[in-house]
Scaffold this motif. Sequence first.
Motif, PDB file in Angstrom:
ATOM      1  N   ILE A 163     -49.830   9.719 -12.612  1.00 29.86           N
ATOM      2  CA  ILE A 163     -48.375   9.823 -12.618  1.00 29.86           C
ATOM      3  C   ILE A 163     -47.910  10.768 -11.514  1.00 29.86           C
ATOM      4  O   ILE A 163     -48.518  11.811 -11.271  1.00 29.86           O
ATOM      5  CB  ILE A 163     -47.883  10.332 -13.990  1.00 29.86           C
ATOM      6  N   VAL A 164     -46.839  10.394 -10.816  1.00 28.06           N
ATOM      7  CA  VAL A 164     -46.196  11.277  -9.854  1.00 28.06           C
ATOM      8  C   VAL A 164     -45.161  12.104 -10.614  1.00 28.06           C
ATOM      9  O   VAL A 164     -44.132  11.581 -11.052  1.00 28.06           O
ATOM     10  CB  VAL A 164     -45.514  10.488  -8.721  1.00 28.06           C
ATOM     11  N   ASN A 165     -45.452  13.365 -10.809  1.00 27.78           N
ATOM     12  CA  ASN A 165     -44.556  14.253 -11.551  1.00 27.78           C
ATOM     13  C   ASN A 165     -43.599  14.959 -10.594  1.00 27.78           C
ATOM     14  O   ASN A 165     -44.035  15.588  -9.625  1.00 27.78           O
ATOM     15  CB  ASN A 165     -45.361  15.302 -12.322  1.00 27.78           C
ATOM     16  N   PHE A 166     -42.312  14.849 -10.864  1.00 27.11           N
ATOM     17  CA  PHE A 166     -41.308  15.541 -10.075  1.00 27.11           C
ATOM     18  C   PHE A 166     -40.011  15.613 -10.880  1.00 27.11           C
ATOM     19  O   PHE A 166     -39.856  14.932 -11.896  1.00 27.11           O
ATOM     20  CB  PHE A 166     -41.059  14.831  -8.739  1.00 27.11           C
ATOM     21  N   GLU A 167     -39.100  16.447 -10.429  1.00 20.48           N
ATOM     22  CA  GLU A 167     -37.789  16.549 -11.047  1.00 20.48           C
ATOM     23  C   GLU A 167     -36.765  15.851 -10.166  1.00 20.48           C
ATOM     24  O   GLU A 167     -36.907  15.850  -8.928  1.00 20.48           O
ATOM     25  CB  GLU A 167     -37.414  18.018 -11.256  1.00 20.48           C
ATOM     26  N   PRO A 168     -35.733  15.237 -10.763  1.00 20.33           N
ATOM     27  CA  PRO A 168     -34.739  14.534  -9.956  1.00 20.33           C
ATOM     28  C   PRO A 168     -34.119  15.454  -8.910  1.00 20.33           C
ATOM     29  O   PRO A 168     -33.560  16.497  -9.229  1.00 20.33           O
ATOM     30  CB  PRO A 168     -33.693  14.092 -10.992  1.00 20.33           C
ATOM     31  N   GLY A 169     -34.246  15.064  -7.634  1.00 15.28           N
ATOM     32  CA  GLY A 169     -33.717  15.858  -6.539  1.00 15.28           C
ATOM     33  C   GLY A 169     -34.781  16.479  -5.668  1.00 15.28           C
ATOM     34  O   GLY A 169     -34.490  16.982  -4.578  1.00 15.28           O
ATOM     35  N   GLN A 170     -36.036  16.472  -6.115  1.00  9.61           N
ATOM     36  CA  GLN A 170     -37.093  17.091  -5.327  1.00  9.61           C
ATOM     37  C   GLN A 170     -37.554  16.183  -4.180  1.00  9.61           C
ATOM     38  O   GLN A 170     -37.184  15.012  -4.102  1.00  9.61           O
ATOM     39  CB  GLN A 170     -38.280  17.464  -6.230  1.00  9.61           C
TER      40      GLN A 170
ATOM     41  N   SER B 202     -31.892   9.421  -7.277  1.00 18.59           N
ATOM     42  CA  SER B 202     -32.883   9.866  -8.253  1.00 18.59           C
ATOM     43  C   SER B 202     -32.212  10.479  -9.477  1.00 18.59           C
ATOM     44  O   SER B 202     -32.565  10.168 -10.627  1.00 18.59           O
ATOM     45  CB  SER B 202     -33.824  10.882  -7.604  1.00 18.59           C
ATOM     46  N   MET B 203     -31.239  11.353  -9.246  1.00 19.02           N
ATOM     47  CA  MET B 203     -30.562  12.036 -10.355  1.00 19.02           C
ATOM     48  C   MET B 203     -29.792  11.059 -11.234  1.00 19.02           C
ATOM     49  O   MET B 203     -29.828  11.143 -12.469  1.00 19.02           O
ATOM     50  CB  MET B 203     -29.600  13.088  -9.798  1.00 19.02           C
ATOM     51  N   ILE B 204     -29.091  10.108 -10.604  1.00 19.45           N
ATOM     52  CA  ILE B 204     -28.290   9.153 -11.371  1.00 19.45           C
ATOM     53  C   ILE B 204     -29.188   8.219 -12.172  1.00 19.45           C
ATOM     54  O   ILE B 204     -28.943   7.958 -13.363  1.00 19.45           O
ATOM     55  CB  ILE B 204     -27.351   8.369 -10.431  1.00 19.45           C
TER      56      ILE B 204
END
Length: 243
Positions: free
Chosen positions: A33-40, A127-129
């Motif tokens: 899994i590619v783990n990231f937070e929206p906006g990174q 990504s955020m939306i």
Amino acid sequence: MIAPTSFDVRLVRAEKISPSVRHLVFERTDGQIVNFEPGQWVNLVMPGADGEIKRSYSIASAPLQSPDFEIAVTRVEGGPGSGFLHAMEVGTVLRAIGPHGLFTRPAGSDAPALMVATGTGVAPFRSMILAALAAQSKTPVTLLFGVRHEADILYRNEFERITQLHPYVHFAATLSRPDSAWTGLSGYVQSHVPTLLQNLSERGGHSPHVLICGLDRMVSAVKDLCRKTLGVDRKRVHTERYD
């Protein structure tokens, strides 16, 4: 915050989404899994004439517990990184490093947001939306997207479809060089921020946050407008610069 890691990715899909922008979908070769937070954002490491080239790109997809992530790349004349990515064939493997960045918005945020973007600065907002939609958020969000020409409106059909299905998401594109057939907003993004921010305040019931992403000149202009003219608290103004 998720710690950056290094991993190999393979290009699995590519699509030209404007005269100068290519949308790329990468997949981890190890299937993790590619783990990231929206906006990174992530760094991509590419071969160059004088050694490795490392370039940063905001992730344009939502973190959906998959091995994939998506980016949007503007072709820069003479730019070795963007030139490589625009010519790269499906199946090519690169090294990625990430995620990085503090310009994030939790998918379940209850704070209304005015997102202001130009060019591929729209990528983190996509990504955020998308993350907010996946979380079934009903927090009001307005995306103000400025480009030169109508053909430069990235992800236009997708954003317009989202606004039709989700009334709490509003999308507004403004053109700095519209032709005579254009009936939407025109001018630079900062000329529309006051009205959209006021409308969002009335819809949201809370003081909105303002998120700004693009080239420094635009980011600085909108930031100064929000803080010095519109009186938005500095803690509610968030920026990401692409130069």
